[in-house]
Design an enzyme around this catalytic site. Sequence first.
Site, mmCIF file in Angstrom:
data_model
loop_
_atom_site.group_PDB
_atom_site.id
_atom_site.type_symbol
_atom_site.label_atom_id
_atom_site.label_comp_id
_atom_site.label_asym_id
_atom_site.label_seq_id
_atom_site.Cartn_x
_atom_site.Cartn_y
_atom_site.Cartn_z
ATOM 1 N N ASP A 111 -8.177 -5.573 -6.291
ATOM 2 C CA ASP A 111 -7.838 -4.430 -5.445
ATOM 3 C C ASP A 111 -8.089 -3.122 -6.183
ATOM 4 O OD1 ASP A 111 -6.765 -2.701 -3.612
ATOM 5 O OD2 ASP A 111 -4.671 -3.274 -3.973
ATOM 6 N N HIS A 165 -6.221 -6.431 -1.706
ATOM 7 C CA HIS A 165 -5.127 -5.506 -1.362
ATOM 8 C C HIS A 165 -3.940 -6.250 -0.743
ATOM 9 C CE1 HIS A 165 -3.741 -1.441 -1.100
ATOM 10 N NE2 HIS A 165 -3.759 -1.352 0.215
ATOM 11 N N SER A 201 0.849 -1.189 0.000
ATOM 12 C CA SER A 201 0.000 0.000 0.000
ATOM 13 C C SER A 201 0.893 1.251 0.000
ATOM 14 C CB SER A 201 -0.941 -0.058 1.201
ATOM 15 O OG SER A 201 -2.022 0.805 1.040
#
Lengths: 496, 496
Positions: free
Chosen positions: B429, B454, B178
């Site tokens: 994602d 994710h 991320s």
Amino acid sequence: MGRPALLLLLLAALVPGNSVALRPALRILGSLHLPSRTSRPAVVQNYSVLYFQQKVDHFGFYNPKTFKQRYLISDKHWKKEGGSILFYTGNEGDIVWFCNNTGFMWDVAEELKAMLVFAEHRYYGESLPFGAHSFKDSRHLNFLTSEQALADFAELIKHLKRTIPGAGDQPIIAVGGSYGGMLAAWFRMKYPHMVVGALAASAPIWQFEGLVPCDVFMKIVTTDFRKSGPSCAESIQRSWDAINRFSTTGTGLRWLTQALHLCSPLTLDDIPHLKEWISETWVNLAMMDYPYKSNFMQPLPAWPIKVVCQYLKNPNVSDSLLLQDIFQALNVYYNYSGQAKCLNISETATSSLGILGWSYQACTEMVMPFCASGIDDMFEPFLWDLKQFSDECFNKWGVRPRPSWITTLYGGKNISSHSNIVFSNGDLDPWSGGGVTKDISATLVAITIADGAHHLDLRANNVYDPASVLRARSLEVKHMKQWIGDFYVSDARRQH
Amino acid sequence: MGRPALLLLLLAALVPGNSVALRPALRILGSLHLPSRTSRPAVVQNYSVLYFQQKVDHFGFYNPKTFKQRYLISDKHWKKEGGSILFYTGNEGDIVWFCNNTGFMWDVAEELKAMLVFAEHRYYGESLPFGAHSFKDSRHLNFLTSEQALADFAELIKHLKRTIPGAGDQPIIAVGGSYGGMLAAWFRMKYPHMVVGALAASAPIWQFEGLVPCDVFMKIVTTDFRKSGPSCAESIQRSWDAINRFSTTGTGLRWLTQALHLCSPLTLDDIPHLKEWISETWVNLAMMDYPYKSNFMQPLPAWPIKVVCQYLKNPNVSDSLLLQDIFQALNVYYNYSGQAKCLNISETATSSLGILGWSYQACTEMVMPFCASGIDDMFEPFLWDLKQFSDECFNKWGVRPRPSWITTLYGGKNISSHSNIVFSNGDLDPWSGGGVTKDISATLVAITIADGAHHLDLRANNVYDPASVLRARSLEVKHMKQWIGDFYVSDARRQH
């Protein structure tokens, strides 16, 4: 202790510049604003002076202040089709002066169909973030770092690409000499999306803690003097003790004042500074040992060290004769024009701020360790004393240096993952000791210029140029053309 | 306007978070501190918690302040001979939580003979530059930037190499997911001398102005719902108008409060926020659509969107039936544990500062444009309005965003001159829309994980992992071994 006081990178900093140590360098930078004899007026007139609004702090959002960065543009030879942009990453001084002393860019503009851009470094010339207050204190100086300067360059390039029709799709090459060369190399390392390559001329990116021996600089200066005349370096080496012996009495000091034609009478307290001033003169001569008459820092004859050394052939004479010879030698540097009535070791040049900026940079990021052994070199021995240096910096600016930061940030010797940088160095240039003088990879290339002083290759073509510098320039252009060609090939690929 | 309010990157920011808009995300980050069910206690115990003194400002010398950066180390599988160091570039939260949710590093440690290091991002977890005052105002927040965070990582790595015997000569690989993945990639770009490569998992380095369409994120969320059940996305799409119709009367609002089992009665003013809260729930489900029970943000069943969609099969029913279905769907996310008595759309979690930090970052550097058309996606349409966003930021933090700075700094799409970065993205994602999903060069490699949410690849091995993520992890290890091998080959060359 005969260490030079405060060299800019074009005369870099050995000590942080307390008021005494500052004096010689101030005097020298004062001359930066003189018109240069080697500049080429026809070309020099041919640029526009522009200003770009920059953020004072690129790396924070609290301070909303902006300032005007000066830059110069010449598009005489620029072609929108297949052209390029040469971007001079300005260093510690007035950008007009760098523009006038970087004839190489003017000489190759037509061949590369290049627009020339000269970007002034913040806190120098007219690009003062807080105007007259820029050097007031460490709070105002907080934004004087190489990172902020590189970010200025990046923002300026974005602005040019956005606003000049045709510039958006062109390859840009960073060019710089000395500290400007370090910035050119670092700019390619940190912003490779902005420039296809960099020419880093006489850029001592390794003149930092732990990367090269601290005495390499003074050794090269000494070698230059050894090569330029029999017993020349030996005469200088012996001169320090001769000065010391004269310094012990009032009569001796008076004699010294007279023999060196100094403007003000010497006291015992002046002696360390006198020796610094003399040392710095020899250093500057090594940097400016060009094969033709020049006026980079001072008006100088061709091969000035050879001229100087004609006065320094007899080391084994009396102290008084030796120091009279030293005066003749100094006089070549300080009075080649024949105008000076006396030599001034304490002249200040408050009209120029450049020296203040560099003194701060040397006290923060640009911490360059220097030393001399007095054995392998012709100087009085002095040690690199970080503690003392740091204390002097704290006294002067209220800040302490971070000697390893530049290496943390830019990689030190571990830079092989980068590409498209030409490092050029003249073998006469003392800064070559901290430079990249061996190829690192196929695209990180070193060019050594035999008989070359400080970024000789960036100067305008001259009939007295040695073959080595002609070869260097031609190699540099070859690399630049390669980068430009590669850019257009992959650009064409992107569009199909 | 049903846009989600403030997503961290793990839930990134759509709007800068005025007090109302902040609420849902605060609630979510509150759960970051819950023990994670998928963490593996035996491993989790097995690290040391350490602190390193960092400069508050790496890019200036005026501020001499320092703070303690927390980091975690595990050397259980580390070998001094031929080993490596995996360095997690911490993102917007407590580093312990990232450590516990990055099972991949623990799973590969033995194979790579790796020391594991998890470095906390400044202004998150315990690494607060000004302690309790860190979020007080823009002056205290001035040092919360990605550049400062990368410099923290660089200084920490230097410290580890200097102080841990045997670590000095080892290859280091940056790993992150991320925003942490963005940092891992950027760290390799800006400090390639520090790390031999980077694994950037689910790192939307292109979710910035002008790089990808602003609606790509919401489209992917919608696709996930379309794939997970017949008429599922359509039901959600129709729900916005149903809510709007109920909002026009007091009776309607009372009914809505009851039907959605909300803890507090709705007023008309709450409706925009209600829709944001619901939108954010769908977004989070898309991010957390893992193939097994998990507890990353909330306790969730395996393939939670499929479970949610079981309640959303009938779009063409009355408004009241549709919204009762919506409640059942929301309840999967908010009450999988069965503990919640009601759903709270205004819960705040002041114990966690992470959301404040990200709200500031989203208002300064991390300006990610989002929008929804309502046609290609199941959300109420909303535009990206930079002016409004900037005004909200100014009201909240006293700063204005610089939306193009990240691209100026890190290169946007023009990053081909870099090397040794693996970008992995799960096709479920929504962040993959701003990620690198195609190879850029032989050493800038994209790995797409079919049926992956994710950074699924960074999670611990699980028997329910799809084959795609096993393949991805094995490819990632292959690249990491290659970088490590290359390091030792050139290291051996250097020594001979």
